[in-house]
Design a protein around this motif. Structure first.
Motif, PDB file in Angstrom:
ATOM      1  N   GLU A 402      28.812   6.276   3.713  1.00  0.00           N
ATOM      2  CA  GLU A 402      30.046   5.642   4.186  1.00  0.00           C
ATOM      3  C   GLU A 402      30.193   5.778   5.701  1.00  0.00           C
ATOM      4  N   TYR A 403      29.653   6.864   6.291  1.00  0.00           N
ATOM      5  CA  TYR A 403      29.729   7.032   7.746  1.00  0.00           C
ATOM      6  C   TYR A 403      28.775   6.062   8.457  1.00  0.00           C
ATOM      7  N   LEU A 404      27.622   5.833   7.844  1.00  0.00           N
ATOM      8  CA  LEU A 404      26.673   4.873   8.419  1.00  0.00           C
ATOM      9  C   LEU A 404      27.296   3.476   8.423  1.00  0.00           C
ATOM     10  N   ILE A 405      27.900   3.091   7.292  1.00  0.00           N
ATOM     11  CA  ILE A 405      28.550   1.770   7.194  1.00  0.00           C
ATOM     12  C   ILE A 405      29.678   1.675   8.222  1.00  0.00           C
ATOM     13  N   ARG A 406      30.452   2.756   8.352  1.00  0.00           N
ATOM     14  CA  ARG A 406      31.561   2.775   9.322  1.00  0.00           C
ATOM     15  C   ARG A 406      31.037   2.585  10.751  1.00  0.00           C
ATOM     16  N   ASP A 407      29.947   3.279  11.091  1.00  0.00           N
ATOM     17  CA  ASP A 407      29.392   3.177  12.451  1.00  0.00           C
ATOM     18  C   ASP A 407      28.905   1.758  12.746  1.00  0.00           C
ATOM     19  N   ILE A 408      28.252   1.149  11.769  1.00  0.00           N
ATOM     20  CA  ILE A 408      27.766  -0.231  11.929  1.00  0.00           C
ATOM     21  C   ILE A 408      28.953  -1.181  12.104  1.00  0.00           C
ATOM     22  N   ASP A 409      29.972  -1.013  11.256  1.00  0.00           N
ATOM     23  CA  ASP A 409      31.153  -1.879  11.328  1.00  0.00           C
ATOM     24  C   ASP A 409      31.853  -1.749  12.684  1.00  0.00           C
ATOM     25  N   GLU A 410      31.937  -0.525  13.198  1.00  0.00           N
ATOM     26  CA  GLU A 410      32.589  -0.305  14.501  1.00  0.00           C
ATOM     27  C   GLU A 410      31.804  -0.971  15.628  1.00  0.00           C
ATOM     28  N   ARG A 414      33.165  -4.013  17.972  1.00  0.00           N
ATOM     29  CA  ARG A 414      33.130  -3.983  19.446  1.00  0.00           C
ATOM     30  C   ARG A 414      32.507  -5.279  19.977  1.00  0.00           C
ATOM     31  N   LYS A 415      31.405  -5.715  19.370  1.00  0.00           N
ATOM     32  CA  LYS A 415      30.718  -6.922  19.842  1.00  0.00           C
ATOM     33  C   LYS A 415      31.542  -8.181  19.584  1.00  0.00           C
ATOM     34  N   VAL A 416      32.157  -8.251  18.405  1.00  0.00           N
ATOM     35  CA  VAL A 416      32.982  -9.424  18.068  1.00  0.00           C
ATOM     36  C   VAL A 416      34.187  -9.500  19.005  1.00  0.00           C
ATOM     37  N   SER A 417      34.837  -8.358  19.239  1.00  0.00           N
ATOM     38  CA  SER A 417      36.031  -8.315  20.105  1.00  0.00           C
ATOM     39  C   SER A 417      35.707  -8.724  21.534  1.00  0.00           C
ATOM     40  N   GLU A 418      34.533  -8.316  22.013  1.00  0.00           N
ATOM     41  CA  GLU A 418      34.128  -8.639  23.386  1.00  0.00           C
ATOM     42  C   GLU A 418      33.834 -10.124  23.558  1.00  0.00           C
ATOM     43  N   SER A 419      33.309 -10.746  22.494  1.00  0.00           N
ATOM     44  CA  SER A 419      32.911 -12.150  22.619  1.00  0.00           C
ATOM     45  C   SER A 419      33.993 -13.136  22.165  1.00  0.00           C
ATOM     46  N   ASP A 422      40.059 -14.578  21.138  1.00  0.00           N
ATOM     47  CA  ASP A 422      41.086 -15.362  20.450  1.00  0.00           C
ATOM     48  C   ASP A 422      41.373 -14.848  19.041  1.00  0.00           C
ATOM     49  N   LEU A 423      40.621 -13.830  18.571  1.00  0.00           N
ATOM     50  CA  LEU A 423      40.791 -13.330  17.215  1.00  0.00           C
ATOM     51  C   LEU A 423      41.775 -12.169  17.172  1.00  0.00           C
ATOM     52  N   SER A 424      42.576 -12.127  16.105  1.00  0.00           N
ATOM     53  CA  SER A 424      43.440 -10.963  15.899  1.00  0.00           C
ATOM     54  C   SER A 424      42.563  -9.787  15.509  1.00  0.00           C
ATOM     55  N   GLU A 425      43.090  -8.575  15.630  1.00  0.00           N
ATOM     56  CA  GLU A 425      42.293  -7.393  15.266  1.00  0.00           C
ATOM     57  C   GLU A 425      41.891  -7.453  13.793  1.00  0.00           C
ATOM     58  N   GLU A 426      42.824  -7.903  12.948  1.00  0.00           N
ATOM     59  CA  GLU A 426      42.547  -7.968  11.508  1.00  0.00           C
ATOM     60  C   GLU A 426      41.376  -8.914  11.218  1.00  0.00           C
ATOM     61  N   GLU A 427      41.401 -10.090  11.849  1.00  0.00           N
ATOM     62  CA  GLU A 427      40.321 -11.050  11.597  1.00  0.00           C
ATOM     63  C   GLU A 427      39.009 -10.565  12.202  1.00  0.00           C
ATOM     64  N   ALA A 428      39.089  -9.967  13.395  1.00  0.00           N
ATOM     65  CA  ALA A 428      37.880  -9.448  14.050  1.00  0.00           C
ATOM     66  C   ALA A 428      37.222  -8.375  13.187  1.00  0.00           C
ATOM     67  N   ILE A 457      20.258   1.044  15.044  1.00  0.00           N
ATOM     68  CA  ILE A 457      21.557   0.358  15.046  1.00  0.00           C
ATOM     69  C   ILE A 457      21.620  -0.708  16.134  1.00  0.00           C
ATOM     70  N   ASP A 458      21.103  -0.401  17.323  1.00  0.00           N
ATOM     71  CA  ASP A 458      21.155  -1.365  18.434  1.00  0.00           C
ATOM     72  C   ASP A 458      20.408  -2.644  18.081  1.00  0.00           C
ATOM     73  N   ARG A 459      19.222  -2.500  17.483  1.00  0.00           N
ATOM     74  CA  ARG A 459      18.422  -3.686  17.149  1.00  0.00           C
ATOM     75  C   ARG A 459      19.006  -4.423  15.956  1.00  0.00           C
ATOM     76  N   PHE A 460      19.428  -3.683  14.936  1.00  0.00           N
ATOM     77  CA  PHE A 460      19.920  -4.321  13.711  1.00  0.00           C
ATOM     78  C   PHE A 460      21.219  -5.087  13.932  1.00  0.00           C
ATOM     79  N   THR A 461      22.025  -4.667  14.923  1.00  0.00           N
ATOM     80  CA  THR A 461      23.309  -5.351  15.171  1.00  0.00           C
ATOM     81  C   THR A 461      23.187  -6.422  16.251  1.00  0.00           C
ATOM     82  N   SER A 462      21.978  -6.659  16.729  1.00  0.00           N
ATOM     83  CA  SER A 462      21.778  -7.670  17.774  1.00  0.00           C
ATOM     84  C   SER A 462      21.916  -9.080  17.194  1.00  0.00           C
ATOM     85  N   PHE A 463      22.444  -9.997  18.013  1.00  0.00           N
ATOM     86  CA  PHE A 463      22.561 -11.395  17.588  1.00  0.00           C
ATOM     87  C   PHE A 463      21.306 -12.190  17.939  1.00  0.00           C
ATOM     88  N   GLU A 464      20.303 -11.497  18.434  1.00  0.00           N
ATOM     89  CA  GLU A 464      19.031 -12.146  18.787  1.00  0.00           C
ATOM     90  C   GLU A 464      17.894 -11.439  18.060  1.00  0.00           C
TER      91      GLU A 464
END
Length: 589
Positions: A402-410, A414-419, A422-428, A457-464
């Motif tokens: 559950e901590y691994l999933i939490r870290d990935i989600d966080e 962070r990446k979704v919020s930065e890009s 226009d999204l609310s926190e809930e939707e982000a 984590i850095d590579r797996f969460t990349s959009f490229e």
């Protein structure tokens, strides 16, 4: 529906036959030199010896017969005897039209629908899920979904570790802490409380404490062994306490597996097999397979073809206690008699190979399964950190899942919020959770199951690159184009695919054509990584076409509608693939 390469190979076979050679020499493969041709055939090389003829002469003969082919726009012979092939745009387009109209895009239902049981080799109860449980859950879920997509009846069983010494240890520690509980009062005849005398957090602390004490204190371990025996012998209070342990653990496990979008049809455990063990033991004894060796009951499983030592399978220890092999064999009896299984697929660490070889051989020798029953062991490698060692926390402990999933989600939040400001926190956060699951599952499944891999984590969460987020980004991009097309007042219904206008469009179309062959292969070989490789190539093919084509600005309505039809099919195929891998795509990101 026939596979694309089968149809091309049939046409090539006709060319060989027309030239006076065997049709089976016409097997076609995808070119390993896409700069030269789309497909290739090496049949002339294979036929040279049989026909006592130079391969280039055979290739030239065949190429000549294919000049008016309805399939090939180009078939040229090149030294020393290869046939380089290009397929007609019209043939590709017609195949895709048929595929788009077919159920499951042309994936044929199985000749015989099997009942398949997938054993996820589940966790021990009373312990939190940790990263070591990730692979069996993710790979098992995908194998289940792939086989269901193919058309089989698939039953997923978590197969919990809920029996044995660990239960005795927990009961012993509970007794030391709360001796006043009615479960320990032998004179108690009333109804036991419905609520467990512990929370899941307490339970998770109790087991390691008890385990540690048993290693240091022989009397404590003896008490735990006695408690285990009393539980397994049916002690009323201990059984009631055990049911609480199971209920509290399973409720927590369901929550954690739900975060991974993993579901089980059966929540069985080793305890379910326990009543079947006496009958199994008698069966093995009566058949003459089981015999006593140094006080233990064993079955020989060595075969003449073995190249390494194969020890006997121990059924009962010298003290009469059952082992994992005994429980697994009794579970096979249950699955054959009650589920009528045609195939049993087991997920476990690859280091357990010997165990499964022994169990499968006993099952076959003892007739616990039919000769046709498929027994398959999918051994997976370890998930390692960047240091190449099994994944740990910064403190060096085993990380809770559950901590691994939490870290990935966080990280995804962070990446979704930065890009996307226009999204609310809930939707982000909702979008981040969907993308995070793709990062975890694709990161695991894109590796061949038997191989170890680095969890980065850095590579797996990349959009490229070859990642889950990249695949989702591609799907969302297509969704966006389709939505804008509709905003122009146009419909996505009754669209018609058109012949390719350029190389990148044709490459995308050809990539789509291989979907049904890929899915069959992934199913037959229980290989989810093949689906990952396919959708990565498909996403790349789409993005190349997208960057070279101004789809929404196109003024030719027919041409534009053809492109939109192609995008719609690409999206549907990608979504089908990620669904069988066990994740989904958001509408925007």
């Amino acid at each position: 529906m026939k596979k694309f390469l089968e149809l091309i190979s049939e046409e090539m076979g006709k060319g060989f036959e027309a030239a006076g050679y065997e049709a089976q020499l016409g097997r076609v493969t995808v070119s390993n030199r896409p700069d030269l041709c789309e497909y290739q055939c090496n049949g002339a090389m294979a036929g040279a010896k049989k026909y006592h003829k130079a391969p280039i002469m055979i290739a030239n003969d065949v190429a000549e017969k294919l000049t008016d082919s309805a399939v090939f726009s180009e078939a040229s012979a090149v030294a020393p005897g290869f046939l380089n092939l290009k397929v007609k745009d019209s043939f590709v387009c017609e195949y895709l039209k048929e595929m788009a109209a077919a159920e499951k895009f042309g994936v044929e239902p199985p000749e015989k629908k099997k009942t398949i049981v997938v054993d996820y080799g589940g966790p021990n109860v009373a312990k939190p899920l940790h990263v070591g449980h990730l692979r069996s859950a993710v790979i098992g879920e995908s194998i289940k979904r792939i086989n269901r997509y193919k058309g089989h009846r698939v039953i997923g069983d978590v197969h919990l570790g809920d029996w044995g010494l660990q239960m005795g240890l927990i009961i012993t520690e509970l007794k030391a802490r709360k001796p006043e509980l009615p479960y320990f009062d032998e004179s108690f005849t009333g109804e036991y409380p419905q609520e467990a005398p512990f929370t899941v957090s307490e339970l998770e602390e109790i087991y390691p404490t008890a385990s540690g004490k048993s290693k240091e204190d022989p009397a404590y371990k003896e008490a735990a062994l006695e408690a285990t025996l009393r539980l397994q012998s049916g002690d009323r209070g201990y059984r009631a306490l055990w049911k609480h342990i199971i209920a509290v653990s399973v409720a927590d496990l369901k929550k954690n597996y739900s975060n991974l979008d993993v579901e089980f049809d059966l929540w069985k455990g080793e305890s379910d097999a326990d009543p079947l063990i006496p009958g199994l033991v008698n069966r093995l004894k009566e058949s003459g397979l089981a015999y006593e060796s140094q006080g233990a009951l064993v079955v020989d499983v060595k075969e003449d073809t073995d190249t390494k030592e194969m020890p006997p399978c121990i059924i009962l220890k010298s003290d009469g206690a059952a082992l994992y092999a005994t429980t697994d064999l009794a579970t096979i009896v249950d699955r054959m008699e009650n589920l009528h299984a045609d195939s049993l697929i087991y997920l476990a660490d690859k280091r357990q190979e010997m165990h499964f070889v022994q169990v499968f051989r006993v099952a076959k020798k003892a007739g616990l399964v039919t000769p046709e029953t498929e027994l398959k062991y999918v051994g997976f490698g370890t998930m390692n950190g960047k240091d190449g060692k099994p994944f740990k926390t910064r403190e060096g402990g085993v990380m809770r899942l559950e901590y691994l999933i939490r870290d990935i989600d966080e990280e995804m939040y962070r990446k979704v919020s930065e890009s996307r400001h226009d999204l609310s926190e809930e939707e982000a956060r909702k979008i981040a959770k969907i993308i995070g699951l793709s990062a975890i599952k694709y990161g695991d499944l894109s590796n061949q199951a038997s191989k170890d891999y680095i969890f980065d984590i850095d590579r797996f969460t990349s959009f490229e690159g070859d990642t889950g987020p990249y695949i989702l980004y591609t799907i969302v991009r297509i969704k966006s184009i389709l939505a804008k097309y509709q905003e122009q007042g146009k419909s996505l219904e009754n669209l018609c695919l058109e012949e390719a206008q350029g190389a990148s469009e044709k490459d995308l179309m050809r990539q789509l054509c291989s979907f049904n062959a890929m899915m069959d292969s992934a199913c037959e070989e229980t290989a989810p990584h093949k689906i990952c490789a396919y959708i990565y190539d498909l996403a790349n093919a789409f993005n190349k076409f997208y960057h070279e084509t101004k789809i929404l600005a196109e003024e030719d309505q027919k041409k534009q509608a053809g492109w939109i039809a192609l995008l719609k099919l690409t999206k549907e195929v990608l979504e089908t693939c990620i669904d069988v891998l066990g994740f989904s795509a958001p509408d925007r990101m």
